[in-house]
Design a protein around this motif. Structure first.
Motif, PDB file in Angstrom:
ATOM      1  N   LYS A   5       0.852  -1.183   0.000  1.00  0.00           N
ATOM      2  CA  LYS A   5       0.000   0.000   0.000  1.00  0.00           C
ATOM      3  C   LYS A   5       0.889   1.234   0.000  1.00  0.00           C
ATOM      4  CE  LYS A   5      -3.911   0.129   0.676  1.00  0.00           C
ATOM      5  NZ  LYS A   5      -5.032   0.272  -0.205  1.00  0.00           N
ATOM      6  N   ARG A   6       0.377   2.334  -0.540  1.00  0.00           N
ATOM      7  CA  ARG A   6       1.091   3.612  -0.504  1.00  0.00           C
ATOM      8  C   ARG A   6       0.579   4.439   0.669  1.00  0.00           C
ATOM      9  NH1 ARG A   6       4.274   4.787  -4.798  1.00  0.00           N
ATOM     10  NH2 ARG A   6       3.869   3.633  -6.703  1.00  0.00           N
ATOM     11  N   ILE A   7       1.494   5.165   1.295  1.00  0.00           N
ATOM     12  CA  ILE A   7       1.129   6.085   2.363  1.00  0.00           C
ATOM     13  C   ILE A   7       0.605   7.360   1.712  1.00  0.00           C
ATOM     14  CG2 ILE A   7       2.006   7.448   4.295  1.00  0.00           C
ATOM     15  CD1 ILE A   7       4.074   5.209   4.733  1.00  0.00           C
ATOM     16  N   CYS A   8      -0.550   7.845   2.180  1.00  0.00           N
ATOM     17  CA  CYS A   8      -1.166   9.049   1.619  1.00  0.00           C
ATOM     18  C   CYS A   8      -0.337  10.283   1.955  1.00  0.00           C
ATOM     19  CB  CYS A   8      -2.580   9.222   2.171  1.00  0.00           C
ATOM     20  SG  CYS A   8      -3.697   7.896   1.714  1.00  0.00           S
ATOM     21  N   SER A  12      -1.485   8.996   6.258  1.00  0.00           N
ATOM     22  CA  SER A  12      -2.362   7.895   6.648  1.00  0.00           C
ATOM     23  C   SER A  12      -2.161   6.681   5.750  1.00  0.00           C
ATOM     24  CB  SER A  12      -3.831   8.338   6.618  1.00  0.00           C
ATOM     25  OG  SER A  12      -4.223   8.625   5.290  1.00  0.00           O
ATOM     26  N   LEU A  13      -2.602   5.554   6.269  1.00  0.00           N
ATOM     27  CA  LEU A  13      -2.484   4.287   5.557  1.00  0.00           C
ATOM     28  C   LEU A  13      -3.763   3.502   5.801  1.00  0.00           C
ATOM     29  CD1 LEU A  13      -0.595   2.200   4.072  1.00  0.00           C
ATOM     30  CD2 LEU A  13       0.012   1.409   6.349  1.00  0.00           C
ATOM     31  N   THR A  14      -4.396   3.039   4.744  1.00  0.00           N
ATOM     32  CA  THR A  14      -5.607   2.247   4.880  1.00  0.00           C
ATOM     33  C   THR A  14      -5.246   0.772   4.860  1.00  0.00           C
ATOM     34  OG1 THR A  14      -6.911   3.948   3.757  1.00  0.00           O
ATOM     35  CG2 THR A  14      -7.848   1.733   3.845  1.00  0.00           C
TER      36      THR A  14
END
Length: 84
Positions: A5-8, A12-14
């Motif tokens: 996943k990519r960090i926003c 944040s991280l979903t």
């Protein structure tokens, strides 16, 4: 399960739904985030909660699965224990 996943931009991280399901994490549950010296990160429930409904109340541990008494009662109601 392993996923990327990519960090926003806001940091944040979903967590993907499947990861949350496997970890027994539900919306509203508090988590502890811990970093290790090797750079890895551990995320786990801050307090135990039911693996099925997320409730933090009236918990029992069955074969290393945390479950609330309400969910245990619902499961037992669907199981015929008289016919083995």
């Amino acid at each position: 399960m392993k996923t990327s996943k990519r960090i926003c931009k806001n940091g944040s991280l979903t967590l993907p739904k499947q990861v949350r399901v496997e970890a027994g994490l539900f919306p509203g549950n508090a988590v502890d985030v811990e970093t290790q010296s090797d750079g890895s990160i551990t995320i786990k429930p801050a307090t135990p909660c039911c693996h099925f409904c997320g409730s933090p109340e009236h918990l029992i541990n069955v074969e290393n699965i945390v479950i609330c008494k309400n969910c245990a009662t619902k499961i037992l109601a669907k199981v015929d224990v008289t016919n083995d």
